[in-house]
Motif scaffolding. Structure first.
Motif, PDB file in Angstrom:
ATOM      1  N   ALA A 216       0.751  -1.211  -0.078  1.00 50.32           N
ATOM      2  CA  ALA A 216      -0.126  -0.018  -0.126  1.00 50.32           C
ATOM      3  C   ALA A 216       0.928   1.565   0.029  1.00 50.32           C
ATOM      4  N   SER A 217       1.992   1.313   0.968  1.00 51.41           N
ATOM      5  CA  SER A 217       2.745   2.371   0.802  1.00 51.41           C
ATOM      6  C   SER A 217       4.220   1.969   1.310  1.00 51.41           C
ATOM      7  N   LEU A 218       5.104   3.107   0.782  1.00 50.53           N
ATOM      8  CA  LEU A 218       6.598   2.879   1.252  1.00 50.53           C
ATOM      9  C   LEU A 218       6.946   3.960   2.181  1.00 50.53           C
ATOM     10  N   PHE A 219       7.082   3.980   3.107  1.00 51.04           N
ATOM     11  CA  PHE A 219       7.203   5.166   4.218  1.00 51.04           C
ATOM     12  C   PHE A 219       8.666   4.943   4.455  1.00 51.04           C
ATOM     13  N   HIS A 220       9.565   6.381   4.418  1.00 52.55           N
ATOM     14  CA  HIS A 220      11.013   6.432   4.765  1.00 52.55           C
ATOM     15  C   HIS A 220      11.065   6.601   6.072  1.00 52.55           C
ATOM     16  N   THR A 221      11.900   5.880   6.786  1.00 50.29           N
ATOM     17  CA  THR A 221      12.638   5.814   8.248  1.00 50.29           C
ATOM     18  C   THR A 221      13.737   6.678   8.111  1.00 50.29           C
ATOM     19  N   GLY A 222      13.797   7.360   9.531  1.00 45.89           N
ATOM     20  CA  GLY A 222      15.135   8.375   9.695  1.00 45.89           C
ATOM     21  C   GLY A 222      15.075   9.313   8.853  1.00 45.89           C
ATOM     22  N   GLY A 223      16.004   9.735   8.126  1.00 45.05           N
ATOM     23  CA  GLY A 223      15.987  10.949   7.258  1.00 45.05           C
ATOM     24  C   GLY A 223      16.858  12.009   8.067  1.00 45.05           C
ATOM     25  N   THR A 224      17.655  11.858   9.117  1.00 44.92           N
ATOM     26  CA  THR A 224      18.259  12.871   9.646  1.00 44.92           C
ATOM     27  C   THR A 224      19.832  12.637   9.266  1.00 44.92           C
ATOM     28  N   THR A 225      20.315  11.515   8.847  1.00 41.69           N
ATOM     29  CA  THR A 225      21.573  11.414   8.269  1.00 41.69           C
ATOM     30  C   THR A 225      21.398  10.227   7.365  1.00 41.69           C
ATOM     31  N   GLY A 226      22.282  10.288   6.475  1.00 40.53           N
ATOM     32  CA  GLY A 226      22.341   8.994   5.504  1.00 40.53           C
ATOM     33  C   GLY A 226      21.201   9.150   4.942  1.00 40.53           C
ATOM     34  N   ALA A 227      21.148   8.133   3.734  1.00 40.84           N
ATOM     35  CA  ALA A 227      19.978   7.964   2.970  1.00 40.84           C
ATOM     36  C   ALA A 227      18.671   7.217   3.735  1.00 40.84           C
ATOM     37  N   PRO A 228      17.748   7.619   3.767  1.00 43.31           N
ATOM     38  CA  PRO A 228      16.510   7.064   4.705  1.00 43.31           C
ATOM     39  C   PRO A 228      16.380   5.652   4.158  1.00 43.31           C
ATOM     40  N   LYS A 229      15.722   4.727   4.881  1.00 40.45           N
ATOM     41  CA  LYS A 229      15.341   3.305   4.386  1.00 40.45           C
ATOM     42  C   LYS A 229      13.877   3.603   4.064  1.00 40.45           C
ATOM     43  N   LEU A 230      13.446   2.689   3.132  1.00 42.01           N
ATOM     44  CA  LEU A 230      12.139   2.533   2.558  1.00 42.01           C
ATOM     45  C   LEU A 230      11.246   1.487   3.211  1.00 42.01           C
ATOM     46  N   ALA A 231      10.373   1.719   4.160  1.00 45.19           N
ATOM     47  CA  ALA A 231       9.578   0.501   4.948  1.00 45.19           C
ATOM     48  C   ALA A 231       8.258   0.193   4.087  1.00 45.19           C
ATOM     49  N   ALA A 232       8.234  -0.807   3.478  1.00 44.17           N
ATOM     50  CA  ALA A 232       6.946  -1.392   2.685  1.00 44.17           C
ATOM     51  C   ALA A 232       5.916  -1.808   3.828  1.00 44.17           C
ATOM     52  N   HIS A 233       4.686  -1.189   3.554  1.00 49.73           N
ATOM     53  CA  HIS A 233       3.445  -1.648   4.545  1.00 49.73           C
ATOM     54  C   HIS A 233       2.398  -2.259   3.294  1.00 49.73           C
ATOM     55  N   THR A 234       1.882  -3.371   3.777  1.00 52.21           N
ATOM     56  CA  THR A 234       0.939  -3.981   2.962  1.00 52.21           C
ATOM     57  C   THR A 234      -0.424  -3.349   3.385  1.00 52.21           C
ATOM     58  N   HIS A 235      -1.614  -3.510   2.552  1.00 54.38           N
ATOM     59  CA  HIS A 235      -2.848  -3.223   2.873  1.00 54.38           C
ATOM     60  C   HIS A 235      -3.342  -3.703   4.159  1.00 54.38           C
ATOM     61  N   ALA A 236      -2.921  -4.954   4.167  1.00 56.08           N
ATOM     62  CA  ALA A 236      -3.485  -5.620   5.444  1.00 56.08           C
ATOM     63  C   ALA A 236      -2.789  -5.249   6.808  1.00 56.08           C
ATOM     64  N   ASN A 237      -1.451  -4.812   6.667  1.00 55.21           N
ATOM     65  CA  ASN A 237      -0.638  -4.338   7.689  1.00 55.21           C
ATOM     66  C   ASN A 237      -1.517  -3.049   8.116  1.00 55.21           C
ATOM     67  N   GLU A 238      -1.751  -1.987   7.146  1.00 52.15           N
ATOM     68  CA  GLU A 238      -2.419  -0.700   7.512  1.00 52.15           C
ATOM     69  C   GLU A 238      -3.797  -0.890   7.956  1.00 52.15           C
ATOM     70  N   VAL A 239      -4.594  -1.585   7.500  1.00 51.29           N
ATOM     71  CA  VAL A 239      -6.080  -1.822   7.769  1.00 51.29           C
ATOM     72  C   VAL A 239      -6.113  -2.657   9.440  1.00 51.29           C
ATOM     73  N   ALA A 240      -5.269  -3.618   9.675  1.00 51.17           N
ATOM     74  CA  ALA A 240      -5.336  -4.087  10.791  1.00 51.17           C
ATOM     75  C   ALA A 240      -4.781  -3.156  11.996  1.00 51.17           C
ATOM     76  N   ASN A 241      -3.739  -2.371  11.741  1.00 51.29           N
ATOM     77  CA  ASN A 241      -3.431  -1.154  12.557  1.00 51.29           C
ATOM     78  C   ASN A 241      -4.530  -0.216  12.913  1.00 51.29           C
ATOM     79  N   ALA A 242      -4.964   0.304  11.821  1.00 49.17           N
ATOM     80  CA  ALA A 242      -5.874   1.166  11.765  1.00 49.17           C
ATOM     81  C   ALA A 242      -7.288   0.482  12.640  1.00 49.17           C
ATOM     82  N   TRP A 243      -7.608  -0.551  12.623  1.00 46.03           N
ATOM     83  CA  TRP A 243      -8.587  -1.235  13.555  1.00 46.03           C
ATOM     84  C   TRP A 243      -8.405  -1.327  14.865  1.00 46.03           C
ATOM     85  N   MET A 244      -7.088  -1.785  15.122  1.00 48.56           N
ATOM     86  CA  MET A 244      -6.629  -1.907  16.425  1.00 48.56           C
ATOM     87  C   MET A 244      -6.618  -0.552  17.076  1.00 48.56           C
ATOM     88  N   LEU A 245      -6.390   0.513  16.426  1.00 44.81           N
ATOM     89  CA  LEU A 245      -6.672   2.024  17.149  1.00 44.81           C
ATOM     90  C   LEU A 245      -8.052   2.460  17.029  1.00 44.81           C
TER      91      LEU A 245
END
Length: 631
Positions: A216-245
């Protein structure tokens, strides 16, 4: 059990956790994707207000409003515009803009047509280029000149360099019909996104709908030094976490949620967009500056009353400011004030709660676990804890040996925190080929468990207590010092509002602990007073700080997370300046951060003897270099 009971169980207090988990998550009837999340709520309540977007804090009484039907139609049109230019399921669409109504729609539409890849426009140009390269995005959605001139200049430079093929431009919320003329850039299609989307079907999406396991999305982590990493979230990841909240009995379907964090951060997407949309609630979005808008604080309590806000999410610094703002309105509607991203100082908690009568609820999460993994309960406080693990997520402390093997630790014993469950990310993007994005845990994933890099322990009820970051350990002569013991001691001082403890280079011990603090306005407490306070209260002599420096503000990243590397750089600079004091030809000392490491840059004139500099600095565990001082 009816469908509604399955989707929305009672979740009032810690004791509800095991009752909830007695039913498998697969039987809860969660939507398959973030698109189905929105479409499902629209089917139930099409005429309910989904979004209220403020153009800016100074004009909070004149927002743009969108019903669920309006929002879904806009998402369809925008996704169809993406589909029409060839975007398909595995294609990333980069988004670089401050918050506005069009960005919210574009983010949801990007997840429907392809993959959303939000980017912080404040990153260095080379880092943005690297994120575009890793994601494979050839389409960039960016703030136009009347929304964010700096982001617009960056977007134009990217387009002119040929790293993108299409540049869709966003305008401010509530902008009039008159728009700035867009430039012509060779080889790049440039257009206002609203104009392109207007000609597309609003009734349905023309392409194939995303599956639960699609990215569903690619979110960069870090970003204060060096090239940030790109973390991949699936639709199932995001929907499950949204439901928990969203499964929070403190809030009902009629609650309104305030959103002011930038959409390039997971908290904004999951906590203040997807979770309330899943529940059918209304989200009130601050203007493009969010919590950085100075006008927001003077009007904040009136905004709470006017829109009857029930919930908000912010970092400790925002609550610290709000604790100083007179409550000049009826804020009885405000029930849930969530705080995360960094340790909540006791002075900030006490100040806000006594000022407003509203409890601050700590939480815990990280991008690699989608967003949130622990939550607190107003009726069941656990002092020192950041909350209980969320349903269907597991949290434990482990000891990681030198060979990389893990040993599970019993309840109450400090170790590295690990998480498993449906929110653990799919991996970091390491490349892209004809088959899509290549993903790798890069050592963070072990048999389905995520190594968070945080230190802490878990009690028998699943409550998490953080004690620090593994990478933030201060190692004094081989002795590990958790900076939290220093920070806790100083945070117990009634005038201290924030603390950061780091290691300072030392010729004998490698490094010794020092602390940086912020204090309440107009405080007359001295650095000597605070040093004595800490020395008396730190549990072991080796951990007592060698110095305490009072500063105006502790450095943080763009999303409010503590940035200790800046403090370590300052500590190294102070050491180098002292060591070089009196050395002929030394013009100045600067500490720079390069690829996550601190380097001391010494500017010198021609009369400087390099041997003198070497003699002075090589006693310390410092990386340094000479730079010729310009005439």
């Amino acid at each position: 059990m009816n469908t509604d009971d399955a989707l929305w169980p009672t979740y009032n207090d810690p004791g509800d956790l095991h009752t909830i988990e007695a039913i498998p998550l697969a039987d809860r009837g969660l939507p398959a994707s973030t698109y189905r999340l929105l479409a499902g709520s629209c089917e139930i309540r099409p005429d309910r207000t989904a979004l209220i977007v403020l153009p800016e804090a100074a004009h909070w009484k004149h927002p743009a409003r969108f019903t669920y039907a309006d929002l879904l139609a806009s998402v369809h049109r925008t996704a169809n515009a993406f589909h029409g230019i060839g975007v398909r399921r595995g294609d990333a669409i980069a988004l670089m803009s401050p918050n506005c109504a069009e960005l919210i729609t574009a983010t949801l539409a990007a997840q429907l047509a392809g993959i959303a890849a939000p980017i912080n426009a404040g990153l260095a140009g080379e880092h943005i280029r690297e994120l575009l390269r890793r994601s494979g995005a050839r389409v960039l959605i960016a703030a136009g000149p009347d929304l964010d001139p700096r982001a617009w200049a960056t977007a134009c430079a990217l387009a002119e360099s040929g790293v993108i093929d299409t540049l869709f431009v966003l305008r401010p919320t509530g902008a009039g019909s008159s728009a700035a003329r867009l430039p012509t850039i060779d080889g790049v299609a440039v257009a206002y996104l609203a104009d392109v989307a207007a000609g597309h079907d609003a009734a349905a999406f023309d392409g194939k709908l995303p599956a639960a396991d699609a990215i569903a999305s690619l979110f960069h982590t870090g970003g204060t030094t060096g090239a940030p990493k790109l973390a991949a979230h699936t639709h199932a990841n995001e929907v499950a976490n949204a439901w928990m909240l969203a499964t929070n009995t403190l809030l009902d379907d009629d609650s309104s949620v305030f959103a002011a964090l930038p959409l390039f951060h997971v908290n904004a997407l999951i906590v203040t967009l997807l979770a309330p949309l899943l529940r059918g609630q209304t989200v009130v979005w601050a203007g493009p500056l969010g919590y950085r808008d100075p006008h927001l604080y003077g009007q904040f309590w009136k905004i709470v009353e006017h829109y009857r806000l029930a919930s908000m999410s912010a970092v400790p610094t925002a609550y610290s400011v709000l604790a100083q703002c007179p409550v000049d309105a009826d804020i009885a509607s405000l029930r849930t004030c969530m705080v995360g991203a960094s340790i909540l100082p006791t002075a900030v908690r006490d100040g806000f709660e006594s000022h407003t009568g509203v409890r601050l609820l700590e939480g815990y999460g990280l991008t690699e676990a989608t967003c949130a993994s622990a939550r607190s309960f107003p009726g069941s406080p656990r002092p020192g804890s950041v909350g209980q693990r969320m349903p269907y997520q597991k949290i434990k402390a482990v000891r990681i040996a030198d060979d990389g093997s893990w040993t599970d630790l019993p309840a109450g014993e400090i170790g590295t925190i690990a998480i498993s469950g449906p929110t653990v990310f799919a991996g970091y993007v390491t490349g892209r080929d004809a088959d899509g994005h290549a993903l790798d845990g890069l050592g963070k994933l072990v048999d389905g468990w995520l190594d968070t890099g945080d230190l802490g322990y878990v009690d028998t009820d699943g409550f998490l207590y953080l004690t620090g970051r593994a990478k933030d350990l201060i190692i004094r002569g081989g002795h590990n010092i958790d900076p939290a013991v220093i920070e806790d001691a100083l945070l117990s001082h009634p005038l201290v509002t924030g603390v950061g403890a780091v290691g300072r280079p030392d010729p004998h011990s490698g490094e010794v602990p020092v602390a940086y603090v912020t204090v309440t306005p107009s405080s007359d407490v001295t650095e000597e007073d605070l040093l004595a306070w800490a020395t008396e209260r730190v549990p072991e002599a080796a951990a007592a700080p060698k110095s305490v420096a009072v500063i105006d503000v502790l450095p943080v990243t763009d999303v409010g997370k503590p940035y200790k590397l800046a403090l370590r750089a300052d500590a190294a600079r102070r050491v180098a300046e002292q060591a070089l004091d009196g050395v002929p030809g030394v013009g100045g000392v600067v500490a720079v951060v390069e690829d996550g490491s601190v380097v001391i840059a010494v500017s010198v004139t021609g009369r400087c003897d390099v041997t003198d500099v070497k003699t002075a600095l090589d006693r310390y565990p410092l990386a340094w270099r000479l730079e010729e001082e310009q005439p």
